[in-house]
Design a protein around this motif. Structure first.
Motif, PDB file in Angstrom:
ATOM      1  N   ALA A 195       0.815  -1.220   0.000  1.00 32.37           N
ATOM      2  CA  ALA A 195       0.000   0.000   0.000  1.00 32.37           C
ATOM      3  C   ALA A 195       0.848   1.268   0.000  1.00 32.37           C
ATOM      4  O   ALA A 195       0.339   2.359   0.245  1.00 32.37           O
ATOM      5  N   ILE A 196       2.135   1.129  -0.301  1.00 35.07           N
ATOM      6  CA  ILE A 196       3.049   2.278  -0.255  1.00 35.07           C
ATOM      7  C   ILE A 196       3.243   2.847  -1.659  1.00 35.07           C
ATOM      8  O   ILE A 196       3.517   2.104  -2.613  1.00 35.07           O
ATOM      9  N   HIS A 197       3.123   4.157  -1.776  1.00 34.45           N
ATOM     10  CA  HIS A 197       3.230   4.799  -3.087  1.00 34.45           C
ATOM     11  C   HIS A 197       4.467   5.684  -3.212  1.00 34.45           C
ATOM     12  O   HIS A 197       4.805   6.121  -4.319  1.00 34.45           O
ATOM     13  N   SER A 198       5.151   5.959  -2.110  1.00 35.93           N
ATOM     14  CA  SER A 198       6.385   6.742  -2.179  1.00 35.93           C
ATOM     15  C   SER A 198       7.526   5.866  -2.699  1.00 35.93           C
ATOM     16  O   SER A 198       7.565   4.658  -2.442  1.00 35.93           O
ATOM     17  N   HIS A 199       8.451   6.471  -3.426  1.00 32.92           N
ATOM     18  CA  HIS A 199       9.538   5.690  -4.028  1.00 32.92           C
ATOM     19  C   HIS A 199      10.897   6.350  -3.843  1.00 32.92           C
ATOM     20  O   HIS A 199      11.798   6.160  -4.658  1.00 32.92           O
ATOM     21  N   ASP A 200      11.058   7.104  -2.784  1.00 33.89           N
ATOM     22  CA  ASP A 200      12.319   7.811  -2.604  1.00 33.89           C
ATOM     23  C   ASP A 200      12.761   7.837  -1.143  1.00 33.89           C
ATOM     24  O   ASP A 200      13.275   8.834  -0.654  1.00 33.89           O
ATOM     25  N   PHE A 201      12.576   6.728  -0.431  1.00 37.10           N
ATOM     26  CA  PHE A 201      12.984   6.669   0.970  1.00 37.10           C
ATOM     27  C   PHE A 201      14.511   6.678   1.078  1.00 37.10           C
ATOM     28  O   PHE A 201      15.216   6.064   0.277  1.00 37.10           O
ATOM     29  N   ASP A 202      14.994   7.378   2.085  1.00 38.26           N
ATOM     30  CA  ASP A 202      16.426   7.359   2.365  1.00 38.26           C
ATOM     31  C   ASP A 202      16.828   6.099   3.120  1.00 38.26           C
ATOM     32  O   ASP A 202      17.999   5.707   3.102  1.00 38.26           O
ATOM     33  N   GLY A 222      21.076   6.231  -3.413  1.00 30.81           N
ATOM     34  CA  GLY A 222      21.912   6.139  -2.219  1.00 30.81           C
ATOM     35  C   GLY A 222      21.176   5.687  -0.972  1.00 30.81           C
ATOM     36  O   GLY A 222      21.753   5.664   0.120  1.00 30.81           O
ATOM     37  N   GLY A 223      19.895   5.305  -1.118  1.00 33.71           N
ATOM     38  CA  GLY A 223      19.102   4.885   0.032  1.00 33.71           C
ATOM     39  C   GLY A 223      19.538   3.535   0.579  1.00 33.71           C
ATOM     40  O   GLY A 223      20.018   2.672  -0.159  1.00 33.71           O
ATOM     41  N   TRP A 224      19.328   3.345   1.876  1.00 33.51           N
ATOM     42  CA  TRP A 224      19.796   2.150   2.578  1.00 33.51           C
ATOM     43  C   TRP A 224      18.645   1.210   2.948  1.00 33.51           C
ATOM     44  O   TRP A 224      17.566   1.667   3.321  1.00 33.51           O
ATOM     45  N   ARG A 250      22.959  -4.794   6.046  1.00 32.56           N
ATOM     46  CA  ARG A 250      22.581  -3.533   5.433  1.00 32.56           C
ATOM     47  C   ARG A 250      23.303  -3.353   4.102  1.00 32.56           C
ATOM     48  O   ARG A 250      24.368  -3.934   3.861  1.00 32.56           O
ATOM     49  N   GLY A 251      22.706  -2.564   3.245  1.00 29.84           N
ATOM     50  CA  GLY A 251      23.302  -2.244   1.953  1.00 29.84           C
ATOM     51  C   GLY A 251      22.550  -1.072   1.373  1.00 29.84           C
ATOM     52  O   GLY A 251      21.484  -0.688   1.865  1.00 29.84           O
ATOM     53  N   ARG A 252      23.094  -0.486   0.309  1.00 28.40           N
ATOM     54  CA  ARG A 252      22.429   0.678  -0.261  1.00 28.40           C
ATOM     55  C   ARG A 252      22.386   0.623  -1.779  1.00 28.40           C
ATOM     56  O   ARG A 252      23.181  -0.051  -2.436  1.00 28.40           O
ATOM     57  N   ILE A 253      21.438   1.371  -2.296  1.00 26.06           N
ATOM     58  CA  ILE A 253      21.304   1.529  -3.728  1.00 26.06           C
ATOM     59  C   ILE A 253      22.392   2.485  -4.199  1.00 26.06           C
ATOM     60  O   ILE A 253      22.680   3.486  -3.525  1.00 26.06           O
ATOM     61  N   GLY A 254      22.989   2.190  -5.342  1.00 16.51           N
ATOM     62  CA  GLY A 254      24.028   3.058  -5.863  1.00 16.51           C
ATOM     63  C   GLY A 254      23.522   4.458  -6.131  1.00 16.51           C
ATOM     64  O   GLY A 254      22.352   4.671  -6.439  1.00 16.51           O
ATOM     65  N   ILE A 255      24.410   5.422  -5.969  1.00 14.94           N
ATOM     66  CA  ILE A 255      24.051   6.813  -6.209  1.00 14.94           C
ATOM     67  C   ILE A 255      24.066   7.079  -7.707  1.00 14.94           C
ATOM     68  O   ILE A 255      25.109   6.946  -8.368  1.00 14.94           O
ATOM     69  N   GLY A 256      22.879   7.412  -8.224  1.00 17.23           N
ATOM     70  CA  GLY A 256      22.777   7.599  -9.677  1.00 17.23           C
ATOM     71  C   GLY A 256      22.871   9.062 -10.074  1.00 17.23           C
ATOM     72  O   GLY A 256      22.848   9.954  -9.257  1.00 17.23           O
TER      73      GLY A 256
END
Length: 281
Positions: free
Chosen positions: A175-182, A234-236, A275-281
């Motif tokens: 039910a989550i619509h946001s796509h930019d969590f840190d 860059g989100g974790w 833990r891990g993070r998305i690469g900074i694009g």
């Protein structure tokens, strides 16, 4: 004549020692303090006081439940987490000390300034509350599929005076619509259904919050696979897991394309958080 507080503590300790309790003296003190609505320090300082009849009446069923194996937190209704009293009922898991590592790991990687956080499967709200307390500049969304759990989490937020958390009923990301969590944090079910630990005190806790298929990895697989779509650049992602899951979970992070992957150990030296993070694009 009624027993003194000290006499009752000795009797309760001996009874609990022959049952399921690994800390009978402490359990007796905690139960009595709860019944008296006093601190443990007050109880220990008033050992010579005579027990009142109404207290004996209130405390007997509490002691009986503990002797049956009911966790002490469900008897008192609270468990301390991150130096906060967290309300718990059998609708939510009891917060564990090792889960504080999840909070510490998340705080370690958060950038300075306003951030957006997501707590998946919030349960009692303990993790979300700890993060909100440490980062009052954060906006935080806490989700759970259980309406009963969300009510408890909301009550805990109100009791702590924390207003920066929004609560939402959701099956993980559904039910989550946001796509930019840190940051996304999760303490999902990770116990294998055949684990003998389920025969202990945890049998009183909600099984759906404990047990997962695929040797405890099914829900973690789902969370790790879906999380990249909900993390900003860059989100974790920080996830708690079983002590035997470290290598497998770090592999799932790698499959999801994450960088800076680390498996962290709890105070017992056991793999507990990845833990891990998305690469900074």
């Amino acid at each position: 004549m009624n027993p003194s507080i000290g006499q009752w503590l000795i009797q309760a300790r001996d009874s609990l020692a022959s049952g399921c309790s690994e800390s009978p003296a402490l359990d007796a003190e905690v139960i009595l303090a709860c019944a008296l609505r006093k601190s443990r320090a007050w109880v220990l300082a008033h050992r010579s006081d005579e027990m009142e009849e109404d207290v004996l009446g209130r405390i007997a069923p509490m002691l009986a439940r503990r002797m049956q194996g009911v966790p002490i937190a469900y008897i008192t209704g609270f468990r301390e987490f991150w130096s906060m009293p967290i309300k718990v009922t059998p609708d939510v898991l009891i917060p564990r000390p090792e889960t504080e590592l999840l909070v510490e790991s998340a705080l370690d990687v958060l950038p300075k300034g306003p951030v957006s956080l997501l707590d998946l499967g919030t349960g009692s709200g303990a993790i979300a509350l700890a993060l909100a307390r440490e980062r009052p500049d954060a906006t935080l969304l806490a989700v759970d599929r259980s309406k009963a759990a969300l009510k408890i989490a909301q009550a805990n937020a109100k009791a702590q005076g924390i207003e920066t958390i929004r609560f939402l009923e959701s099956d993980w990301f559904a039910a989550i619509h946001s796509h930019d969590f840190d940051l996304v944090v999760a303490n999902p079910p990770y116990v294998d259904g055949d684990d003998s630990a389920l025969d202990g005190e945890v049998r009183y806790e909600p099984r759906e919050a404990l047990v997962a298929a695929d040797e405890g990895l099914a829900e973690i697989r789902r969370i790790v696979a879906e999380s990249p779509r909900f993390l900003g650049s860059g989100g974790w992602l920080v996830v708690e897991h079983g002590c035997s899951h470290g290598r497998q979970v770090s592999g799932l992070f790698a499959e999801a394309g994450m960088d800076d992957i680390a498996v962290l150990q709890d105070l017992a030296g056991l793999d507990r958080v990845t833990r891990g993070r998305i690469g900074i694009g």
